[in-house]
Design an enzyme around this catalytic site. Structure first.
Site, short mmCIF file in Angstrom:
data_model
loop_
_atom_site.label_atom_id
_atom_site.label_comp_id
_atom_site.label_asym_id
_atom_site.label_seq_id
_atom_site.Cartn_x
_atom_site.Cartn_y
_atom_site.Cartn_z
N ASP A 58 1.07 -1.37 -0.02
CA ASP A 58 0.21 0.09 0.14
C ASP A 58 1.50 1.40 -0.09
O ASP A 58 1.02 1.62 1.24
CB ASP A 58 -0.54 -0.06 1.21
CG ASP A 58 -1.67 0.89 0.97
OD1 ASP A 58 -1.74 2.16 0.70
OD2 ASP A 58 -3.33 0.32 1.22
N SER A 109 -6.77 4.11 -1.31
CA SER A 109 -7.00 3.13 -2.03
C SER A 109 -8.42 2.21 -1.87
O SER A 109 -8.40 0.91 -2.44
CB SER A 109 -6.22 2.50 0.04
OG SER A 109 -4.89 2.57 -0.18
N ASP A 160 -9.82 -1.93 7.20
CA ASP A 160 -9.90 -0.85 5.82
C ASP A 160 -9.82 -1.39 4.50
O ASP A 160 -10.17 -3.16 4.40
CB ASP A 160 -7.85 -0.98 6.38
CG ASP A 160 -7.60 0.37 5.73
OD1 ASP A 160 -8.28 0.67 6.00
OD2 ASP A 160 -6.58 0.16 6.04
N THR A 162 -7.91 -1.96 1.44
CA THR A 162 -7.73 -3.01 0.65
C THR A 162 -7.58 -4.47 0.74
O THR A 162 -8.49 -5.45 -0.16
CB THR A 162 -6.07 -2.83 0.63
OG1 THR A 162 -5.81 -1.08 0.06
CG2 THR A 162 -5.35 -4.18 -0.03
N ARG A 173 -15.76 3.74 2.46
CA ARG A 173 -14.53 2.98 3.24
C ARG A 173 -15.40 2.77 4.76
O ARG A 173 -14.78 1.92 4.91
CB ARG A 173 -13.69 3.00 2.79
CG ARG A 173 -13.21 4.44 3.26
CD ARG A 173 -11.63 4.70 2.44
NE ARG A 173 -10.62 4.53 3.60
CZ ARG A 173 -9.61 4.74 3.27
NH1 ARG A 173 -9.11 4.65 1.75
NH2 ARG A 173 -8.38 3.44 3.26
N GLU A 337 -1.48 -7.80 1.74
CA GLU A 337 -1.40 -6.78 2.27
C GLU A 337 -0.54 -5.75 2.98
O GLU A 337 -0.53 -6.53 4.51
CB GLU A 337 -2.26 -5.56 2.13
CG GLU A 337 -2.42 -4.53 1.98
CD GLU A 337 -3.26 -3.35 2.62
OE1 GLU A 337 -3.25 -2.23 2.34
OE2 GLU A 337 -3.66 -3.69 3.63
N ASP A 342 2.41 3.00 3.61
CA ASP A 342 1.52 4.04 2.60
C ASP A 342 1.24 4.56 4.29
O ASP A 342 1.21 6.17 4.51
CB ASP A 342 -0.09 3.25 2.69
CG ASP A 342 -0.96 4.47 2.17
OD1 ASP A 342 -1.34 5.20 1.96
OD2 ASP A 342 -1.66 4.66 3.48
N LYS A 343 0.89 4.15 5.45
CA LYS A 343 0.77 5.28 7.08
C LYS A 343 1.31 5.31 7.20
O LYS A 343 1.85 7.05 8.45
CB LYS A 343 -0.38 3.58 7.96
CG LYS A 343 -1.22 3.51 6.70
CD LYS A 343 -2.02 1.87 8.67
CE LYS A 343 -2.85 1.40 7.11
NZ LYS A 343 -4.26 2.11 6.91
N HIS A 346 1.95 8.45 5.38
CA HIS A 346 1.35 9.58 5.68
C HIS A 346 1.84 10.21 6.65
O HIS A 346 2.10 11.42 6.76
CB HIS A 346 0.08 9.28 5.73
CG HIS A 346 -1.05 8.47 4.90
ND1 HIS A 346 -0.92 10.18 3.52
CD2 HIS A 346 -1.83 7.83 4.15
CE1 HIS A 346 -2.10 8.97 3.19
NE2 HIS A 346 -2.25 8.32 3.15
N ASP A 384 -1.22 -0.71 -4.78
CA ASP A 384 -2.24 0.33 -4.95
C ASP A 384 -2.51 2.09 -5.44
O ASP A 384 -3.14 1.94 -6.78
CB ASP A 384 -3.41 0.79 -4.09
CG ASP A 384 -2.65 1.09 -3.19
OD1 ASP A 384 -1.36 1.50 -2.50
OD2 ASP A 384 -3.29 0.99 -1.53
N HIS A 385 -1.19 2.80 -5.62
CA HIS A 385 -1.35 4.07 -5.20
C HIS A 385 0.48 4.31 -4.81
O HIS A 385 1.44 3.86 -4.35
CB HIS A 385 -1.86 4.89 -5.24
CG HIS A 385 -2.41 5.05 -3.06
ND1 HIS A 385 -1.42 5.45 -2.73
CD2 HIS A 385 -3.31 4.23 -2.95
CE1 HIS A 385 -1.88 5.47 -1.59
NE2 HIS A 385 -2.66 4.35 -0.42
N HIS A 434 -1.67 11.24 -0.83
CA HIS A 434 -1.22 10.35 -2.10
C HIS A 434 -0.57 11.05 -3.46
O HIS A 434 -1.05 12.36 -3.55
CB HIS A 434 -2.55 9.78 -2.34
CG HIS A 434 -2.28 8.76 -1.06
ND1 HIS A 434 -3.90 8.08 -1.22
CD2 HIS A 434 -2.52 7.98 -0.18
CE1 HIS A 434 -3.80 7.44 -0.12
NE2 HIS A 434 -3.07 7.20 0.54
#
Length: 471
Positions: A58, A109, A160, A162, A173, A337, A342-343, A346, A384-385, A434
């Site tokens: 992610d 996501s 979550d 994903t 989501r 995953e 990702d987290k 961030h 995913d991105h 993102h």
């Protein structure tokens, strides 16, 4: 680089084999100059796959991969995910809900996961529904209906975005548990809907579910025959073996579907570290590289690592598939995953981000070793991105420095690595954004050639569906 740690009590021969293999491949290796033609020729063949293993990092764009590689195995090193013979890039954009012909270039996501799980573009925050909020059949649901065993594991909450896209359908989501349904009132079980993401995942009877998010499953349902009981209790009533620690996971068998809930929320990161900071006039803060702390006090031995979860999932799914042979020679579909790349992007926490990339790569090593002895397995590694982190120049000076936050690390090469986070001009603690860049997709096995060139995220669904004989 930390090796795979596995409590082998209760683990089968498969787990022992993969433990040895992962210790060998997980350490990384210097770049080699072998001719890749034979491996590419074998991978480019079509045909059907018995198994599909989809690895999602992610937020793991090309920059995040490079940062993880440089820090952990060096500039000349190679990660496990670098070993797949066929590589391409895919676009990840979402669409505007009110005008689906209009692209939204920076996705989340939920929209991206819906893309590869259903083959359909949708809007940000949507979980496997189209812009008209109609449910879309997912690759997991279709594989399950065709007789494949199925698994869905993550280091995030299981609810979550994903992991959720494979086995639930909601328009937002955030509707993760029965108490989180204010924005999805039509989906509440009390309103005759399918319920929250947690409720839907249990109702889907996925063979293996593992991750965090226990607090969501402990929430109480508000309708249907199980009203007044927790989602966890509903899972047990539906035949799930609910496990909450490494020992319980290792002891689990394929006789029952397994629901692993290893933390209240997201699982703690592998590594600890301080967040990036803005430029200061303190020369040492800008020019003295520091190493990462390759452990996290919040993570205990009771919490399995993603690579351990992958080993156990493969063991369980292989056993389940063998038990299903009366329905044809079907194998399994598994999504893995690494969520907190990702987290921590961030959070602008370079060390925690790198640690999650390293452990995700350990899990990829497990999958590749499994595929080495199971040639009818399609292995895909992608993201995913894209995300915010970038490698920028050293040293950072008053005349030339990052406009955002940055951190200077010392890599395994002994060289300085400056990681910058600058998608949001804000003080530390504010979430970075993102990005809309295309991201890597790599594969080996039947139908792996589907990832070559520049494709779109929705094309990945069709590659997997062709491999499993679903289209």
């Amino acid at each position: 680089m930390p090796r795979l740690r596995l409590n082998r009590a209760g683990a089968g021969a498969l787990a022992a084999l993969l433990l040895v293999a992962t210790a060998a491949v997980g350490a990384g290796a210097a770049a080699r100059h072998d001719d890749p033609t034979a491996a590419a020729r074998q991978a480019i063949q079509g045909g059907r796959a018995k198994n599909v293993i989809l690895f999602i990092g992610d937020g793991m764009g090309d920059s995040e991969i490079t940062i993880g590689r440089y820090y952990s195995v060096g500039a000349a090193g190679r990660l496990n995910m670098d070993r797949l013979p066929l590589t391409g890039e895919y676009t990840t954009y979402a669409v505007d809900q009110a005008n689906p012909s209009m692209p939204v270039y920076v996705p989340d996501s939920a929209a991206t996961g819906t893309g590869w799980s259903t083959g359909t573009k949708t809007y940000n925050n949507a979980i496997s529904v189209n812009p008209a909020d109609q449910d879309l059949p997912t690759i997991l649901e279709q594989a399950q209906a065709a007789g494949f065993a199925t698994g869905d594991i993550t280091t995030a909450e299981l609810t979550d975005a994903t992991p959720a896209v494979l086995a639930s359908h909601v328009n937002l989501r955030a509707c993760q548990g029965p108490a989180d349904m204010a924005t999805c009132p039509q989906d509440r079980k009390a309103a005759g809907g399918p319920g929250s993401i947690a409720e839907q995942m249990v109702d889907h009877h996925v063979d293996v579910l593992m991750g965090g998010g226990k607090a969501r499953f402990d929430q109480i349902s508000d309708g249907g025959p199980s009203a007044g009981t927790s989602v966890t209790s509903q899972a047990q009533a539906a035949g799930y073996n609910v496990v909450t620690d490494t020992t319980g996971m290792q002891a689990a068998s394929a006789a029952k579907p397994v629901l692993g809930l290893f933390s209240s929320g997201n699982m703690p990161t592998e590594w600890a570290g301080s967040v990036a900071t803005p430029f200061t006039t303190d020369t040492a803060a800008n020019t003295v590289p520091t190493p990462c702390t390759q452990s996290n006090p919040a993570r205990t031995d009771a919490m399995p690592h993603l690579s351990q979860m992958t080993i156990k999932s493969l063991e369980l799914l292989e056993q389940k598939a063998a038990a299903n042979r009366g329905r044809g020679n079907k194998g399994f579909f598994l999504q893995v995953e690494g969520a907190s790349i990702d987290k921590q992007d961030h959070a602008a926490n370079a060390c925690a981000q790198i640690g999650e990339t390293v452990e995700f790569d350990n899990a990829v090593g497990v999958g590749l070793e499994y595929a080495r002895t199971h040639r009818d397995t399609l292995v895909i590694v992608t993201a995913d991105h894209g995300h915010t982190s970038q490698i920028v120049e050293f040293p950072q000076t008053a005349a030339h420095h990052s406009a955002g936050l940055f951190q200077t690390l010392e890599t395994v090469d002994g060289a300085p690595l400056v990681v910058s986070y600058a998608t949001v001009a804000s003080p530390p603690g504010t979430s970075q954004d993102h990005t809309g860049t295309e991201v890597r997709v790599a594969a080996q096995g039947p139908q792996a050639a589907g990832v070559l060139g520049i494709t779109d995220q929705t094309d990945l669904y069709h590659t997997m569906a062709r491999a499993l004989g679903l289209e």
